[in-house]
Design an enzyme around this catalytic site. Sequence first.
Site, PDB file in Angstrom:
ATOM      1  N   CYS A 188     -19.341   1.970 -10.942  1.00 17.15           N
ATOM      2  CA  CYS A 188     -19.272   3.298 -11.572  1.00 17.15           C
ATOM      3  C   CYS A 188     -18.964   3.216 -13.065  1.00 17.15           C
ATOM      4  O   CYS A 188     -18.991   4.229 -13.752  1.00 17.15           O
ATOM      5  CB  CYS A 188     -18.237   4.167 -10.866  1.00 17.15           C
ATOM      6  SG  CYS A 188     -18.748   4.737  -9.222  1.00 17.15           S
ATOM      7  N   ASP A 220       0.855  -1.188   0.000  1.00 17.19           N
ATOM      8  CA  ASP A 220       0.000   0.000   0.000  1.00 17.19           C
ATOM      9  C   ASP A 220       0.887   1.231   0.000  1.00 17.19           C
ATOM     10  O   ASP A 220       2.020   1.200   0.504  1.00 17.19           O
ATOM     11  CB  ASP A 220      -0.914   0.008   1.234  1.00 17.19           C
ATOM     12  CG  ASP A 220      -2.141   0.898   1.050  1.00 17.19           C
ATOM     13  OD1 ASP A 220      -3.214   0.374   0.713  1.00 17.19           O
ATOM     14  OD2 ASP A 220      -2.012   2.130   1.221  1.00 17.19           O
ATOM     15  N   GLU A 262     -14.869   8.793   2.920  1.00 16.81           N
ATOM     16  CA  GLU A 262     -15.786   7.752   3.374  1.00 16.81           C
ATOM     17  C   GLU A 262     -16.997   7.640   2.451  1.00 16.81           C
ATOM     18  O   GLU A 262     -17.406   8.598   1.826  1.00 16.81           O
ATOM     19  CB  GLU A 262     -16.239   8.021   4.812  1.00 16.81           C
ATOM     20  CG  GLU A 262     -17.097   9.251   4.998  1.00 16.81           C
ATOM     21  CD  GLU A 262     -16.311  10.553   5.157  1.00 16.81           C
ATOM     22  OE1 GLU A 262     -16.908  11.536   5.616  1.00 16.81           O
ATOM     23  OE2 GLU A 262     -15.113  10.579   4.802  1.00 16.81           O
ATOM     24  N   TYR A 280     -13.410   8.667 -12.416  1.00 17.27           N
ATOM     25  CA  TYR A 280     -13.236   7.370 -11.766  1.00 17.27           C
ATOM     26  C   TYR A 280     -13.798   6.222 -12.600  1.00 17.27           C
ATOM     27  O   TYR A 280     -13.141   5.188 -12.799  1.00 17.27           O
ATOM     28  CB  TYR A 280     -13.923   7.414 -10.397  1.00 17.27           C
ATOM     29  CG  TYR A 280     -13.844   6.142  -9.603  1.00 17.27           C
ATOM     30  CD1 TYR A 280     -12.643   5.727  -9.030  1.00 17.27           C
ATOM     31  CD2 TYR A 280     -14.977   5.362  -9.391  1.00 17.27           C
ATOM     32  CE1 TYR A 280     -12.569   4.567  -8.283  1.00 17.27           C
ATOM     33  CE2 TYR A 280     -14.918   4.202  -8.648  1.00 17.27           C
ATOM     34  CZ  TYR A 280     -13.719   3.796  -8.093  1.00 17.27           C
ATOM     35  OH  TYR A 280     -13.653   2.640  -7.351  1.00 17.27           O
ATOM     36  N   ALA A 284     -21.169   6.210   1.841  1.00 14.95           N
ATOM     37  CA  ALA A 284     -22.433   6.524   2.520  1.00 14.95           C
ATOM     38  C   ALA A 284     -22.678   5.732   3.807  1.00 14.95           C
ATOM     39  O   ALA A 284     -23.048   6.328   4.828  1.00 14.95           O
ATOM     40  CB  ALA A 284     -23.604   6.350   1.552  1.00 14.95           C
ATOM     41  N   ARG A 304     -29.722   2.645  -3.736  1.00 15.16           N
ATOM     42  CA  ARG A 304     -28.454   1.926  -3.842  1.00 15.16           C
ATOM     43  C   ARG A 304     -28.613   0.540  -3.226  1.00 15.16           C
ATOM     44  O   ARG A 304     -29.522   0.279  -2.444  1.00 15.16           O
ATOM     45  CB  ARG A 304     -27.326   2.645  -3.081  1.00 15.16           C
ATOM     46  CG  ARG A 304     -26.942   4.020  -3.581  1.00 15.16           C
ATOM     47  CD  ARG A 304     -26.224   3.973  -4.910  1.00 15.16           C
ATOM     48  NE  ARG A 304     -25.715   5.288  -5.273  1.00 15.16           N
ATOM     49  CZ  ARG A 304     -26.415   6.234  -5.874  1.00 15.16           C
ATOM     50  NH1 ARG A 304     -27.702   6.009  -6.173  1.00 15.16           N
ATOM     51  NH2 ARG A 304     -25.872   7.390  -6.195  1.00 15.16           N
TER      52      ARG A 304
END
Length: 329
Positions: A123, A37, A194, A152, A196, A225
């Site tokens: 997306c 990472d 963050e 994105y 939802a 969603r």
Amino acid sequence: MKIKDQRIVVCGAGGFIGGHLVKSLKASGAGEIRAVDIKPLDEWYQKTPSVENLSLDLQDRKNCYRATESVDAVFQLAADMGGMGFIENNRALCMLSVLINTHMLLAAKDQGVKGFFYSSSACVYNGEKQTSYDVVALKEEDAYPALPEDGYGWEKLFSERMCRHFEEDFGLQCRVARFHNVYGPNGTWDGGREKAPAAICRKVLEAKLSGEHEIEIWGDGHQTRSFMYIDDCTKGVEAIFESEIHEPINLGSSELVTINDLVDIVEEIANVKLRRKYNLNAPRGVNGRNSNNSKIREYLGWEPSIRLQDGMAKTYAWIESEILELAKK
């Protein structure tokens, strides 16, 4: 390709999904695991014992070759991303994740990696199919003709195509899953990245603890969603990797809710009722999105099934513990 005894690198392992995936792969009998990472090690959400943990910027090509040294399989989850508030305001940064995917695919090809898993996103789907709150669940073919989330989504869709062509041209076995709104403990819950479920848990907790009993909701609350709990996500990733699915596939829950419904669930968990203030100028994303799971059921005889109520209870409890711990400092 089976996971057991394989030498594996997980990219994005210091993040939410990556951290959980490392633990899951180890429990599934993976051999040596390397976790990579960009964040310093002390900022990782989780670190698993007996795993090689490296802090590397995978936008740099040479670091991708270091990451893929002597491994059989790559799980490529690394990306510069966040919730809707982040991706709508940082489109160029999101697009630059294409450097990670390009360099990781090249390194995997050159170093004889056998299998490559890529985490794509819902997306990628055509925005014109997501204008109604009462959305028709998205099938894999709904990504074309292409009109994904700007920035994105375009990067994710392009990287899916790279995976396809690296398999066709070079024989690198690629598996691609389109994640739908993953949530759970040990992830981002404040700071702007963050998503939802975590944001609403935090807002409800803050309203309850402060005594103000008011919550701001982005949009009108009618956006729809589905949300997938992290344990379903890691189980699906492993099953897709070991499968013969050679095309991008949905990995998400089909339990459709409105954002207002999500707030209702968290209020019930918190045993509180809040006034709602709707911010119609805030980032809100598409009006409706849900996962059609026909294909994953056909291929695997399985689909994500952890109830939102159950997953949110665990997520809320973890975020509450984080907030209370910070309050002691």
